[in-house]
Design a protein around this motif. Structure first.
Motif, PDB file in Angstrom:
ATOM      1  N   GLN A 118     -84.335  -3.892 -55.841  1.00 21.58           N
ATOM      2  CA  GLN A 118     -84.776  -3.670 -54.466  1.00 21.58           C
ATOM      3  C   GLN A 118     -83.615  -3.245 -53.571  1.00 21.58           C
ATOM      4  N   VAL A 119     -82.520  -3.998 -53.647  1.00 21.92           N
ATOM      5  CA  VAL A 119     -81.393  -3.730 -52.758  1.00 21.92           C
ATOM      6  C   VAL A 119     -80.692  -2.428 -53.130  1.00 21.92           C
ATOM      7  N   SER A 120     -80.499  -2.203 -54.422  1.00 27.44           N
ATOM      8  CA  SER A 120     -79.635  -1.116 -54.869  1.00 27.44           C
ATOM      9  C   SER A 120     -80.353   0.214 -55.060  1.00 27.44           C
ATOM     10  N   ALA A 121     -81.669   0.194 -55.266  1.00 28.00           N
ATOM     11  CA  ALA A 121     -82.387   1.430 -55.589  1.00 28.00           C
ATOM     12  C   ALA A 121     -83.604   1.682 -54.699  1.00 28.00           C
ATOM     13  N   ASP A 145     -73.361   6.412 -55.780  1.00 27.81           N
ATOM     14  CA  ASP A 145     -73.838   6.150 -57.119  1.00 27.81           C
ATOM     15  C   ASP A 145     -72.660   5.893 -58.061  1.00 27.81           C
ATOM     16  N   PHE A 146     -72.971   5.329 -59.220  1.00 29.33           N
ATOM     17  CA  PHE A 146     -72.038   5.259 -60.343  1.00 29.33           C
ATOM     18  C   PHE A 146     -72.823   5.755 -61.550  1.00 29.33           C
ATOM     19  N   ASP A 147     -72.375   6.833 -62.145  1.00 21.70           N
ATOM     20  CA  ASP A 147     -73.151   7.500 -63.186  1.00 21.70           C
ATOM     21  C   ASP A 147     -73.510   6.538 -64.308  1.00 21.70           C
ATOM     22  N   ASN A 148     -74.816   6.399 -64.546  1.00 17.96           N
ATOM     23  CA  ASN A 148     -75.273   5.473 -65.577  1.00 17.96           C
ATOM     24  C   ASN A 148     -76.078   6.192 -66.652  1.00 17.96           C
ATOM     25  N   SER A 149     -75.611   7.397 -67.002  1.00 17.44           N
ATOM     26  CA  SER A 149     -76.269   8.131 -68.086  1.00 17.44           C
ATOM     27  C   SER A 149     -75.972   7.510 -69.446  1.00 17.44           C
ATOM     28  N   SER A 163     -79.397   3.634 -62.538  1.00 19.92           N
ATOM     29  CA  SER A 163     -80.319   4.575 -63.172  1.00 19.92           C
ATOM     30  C   SER A 163     -81.580   4.733 -62.325  1.00 19.92           C
ATOM     31  N   THR A 164     -82.069   3.625 -61.806  1.00 17.38           N
ATOM     32  CA  THR A 164     -83.249   3.666 -60.940  1.00 17.38           C
ATOM     33  C   THR A 164     -82.957   4.415 -59.656  1.00 17.38           C
ATOM     34  N   SER A 169     -83.853   9.048 -56.124  1.00 17.00           N
ATOM     35  CA  SER A 169     -83.343  10.184 -55.351  1.00 17.00           C
ATOM     36  C   SER A 169     -84.035  11.479 -55.759  1.00 17.00           C
ATOM     37  N   ARG A 170     -84.315  11.633 -57.050  1.00 18.61           N
ATOM     38  CA  ARG A 170     -84.999  12.845 -57.500  1.00 18.61           C
ATOM     39  C   ARG A 170     -86.426  12.914 -56.942  1.00 18.61           C
TER      40      ARG A 170
END
Length: 256
Positions: A118-121, A145-149, A163-164, A169-170
């Motif tokens: 909830q807070v982060s995404a 962001d911090f890339d989480n691929s 990732s969420t 964002s997309r």
């Protein structure tokens, strides 16, 4: 004239002068923007202290993105200072450091997972929606962001949250494009921020970046990521949305 001349920008999460959001607020003002910053709760006193170093000192408003009343009241709070917004910076993330990081991934309770998400995404969507009545014909929303691929050691449920965030964002880019709203992320490498220091074992990231980032890495270079945010807030990316701009020394492009 700066690249944000005449623009009004809300920068959330300005807590310390070692935060990317602080550098964003400073550079945005240098580039001509009228800046408003936000935080909430006990962090408000820290924010109020640190923004005194900015010129001019921006207004500070309280905003808890998990509080529906705060979100509903946000447009009126913003209108006390400016009549519209051209940009919003989402610099908000949290996960319980005692349960959600390190080796606790398989045992983290749903209450802590849901809070992190909830807070982060999810808050990227609710913050953008709350600000939408203040947008004109165009606006830019930029999240940090911090890339989480890939999976990372110790990052745990914050990695899932990132990732969420990327997916949120997309979808925001998809649904808000017709309204002239661009939504992008800046994926910074590991910086020595308050958030990173809260991650047990977070110093491991610095070693990986030191060894593998093609351009090298300085964990105290907050301005590089902030400049990318400011560029995306400007009119220099008029047809860019749903994008992740990496400011990580090229680490995301390297293999083992």
């Amino acid at each position: 004239m700066g690249i944000l001349e005449g623009k009004n920008v809300l920068v959330t999460g300005v807590t310390m002068n070692t935060s990317i959001a602080y550098s964003v607020a400073r550079i945005a003002a240098e580039q001509g923007a009228t800046v408003i910053v936000s935080n909430f709760g006990r962090a408000m006193s820290l924010s109020n202290r640190v923004i005194q170093k900015l010129e001019p000192v921006p207004p500070l408003i309280e905003l808890d993105v998990t509080d529906d009343d705060h979100l509903a009241a946000l447009p009126d709070k913003i209108r006390e200072h400016v009549d519209h917004l051209d940009g919003v910076v989402h610099s908000i993330a949290y996960a319980n450091p005692e349960t959600a990081f390190a080796d606790g991934f398989l045992t983290t309770p749903w209450s802590d997972v849901s809070q992190a998400l909830q807070v982060s995404a999810y808050s990227l969507a609710t913050l953008t929606t709350a600000c939408k009545p203040l947008f004109g014909d165009s606006a830019s929303v930029v999240g940090l962001d911090f890339d989480n691929s890939v999976s990372w050691p110790v990052y745990g449920w914050m990695g899932v949250s990132k990732s969420t965030l990327q997916s949120v964002s997309r979808y925001l880019a998809r649904y808000l494009g017709a309204d002239g709203v661009r939504v992008n992320l800046v994926a910074a490498g590991p910086l020595d921020t308050l958030a990173k220091r809260a991650i047990p074992g977070g110093e491991q990231f610095n070693q990986v970046w030191d060894e593998r980032a093609p351009l090298g890495w300085d964990s105290k270079d907050y301005d590089s990521a902030a400049k990318a945010v400011v560029a995306l807030l400007s009119d220099w990316f008029p047809r860019t949305t749903g994008e992740i701009v990496h400011v990580d020394g090229g680490m995301h492009s390297t293999g083992a």
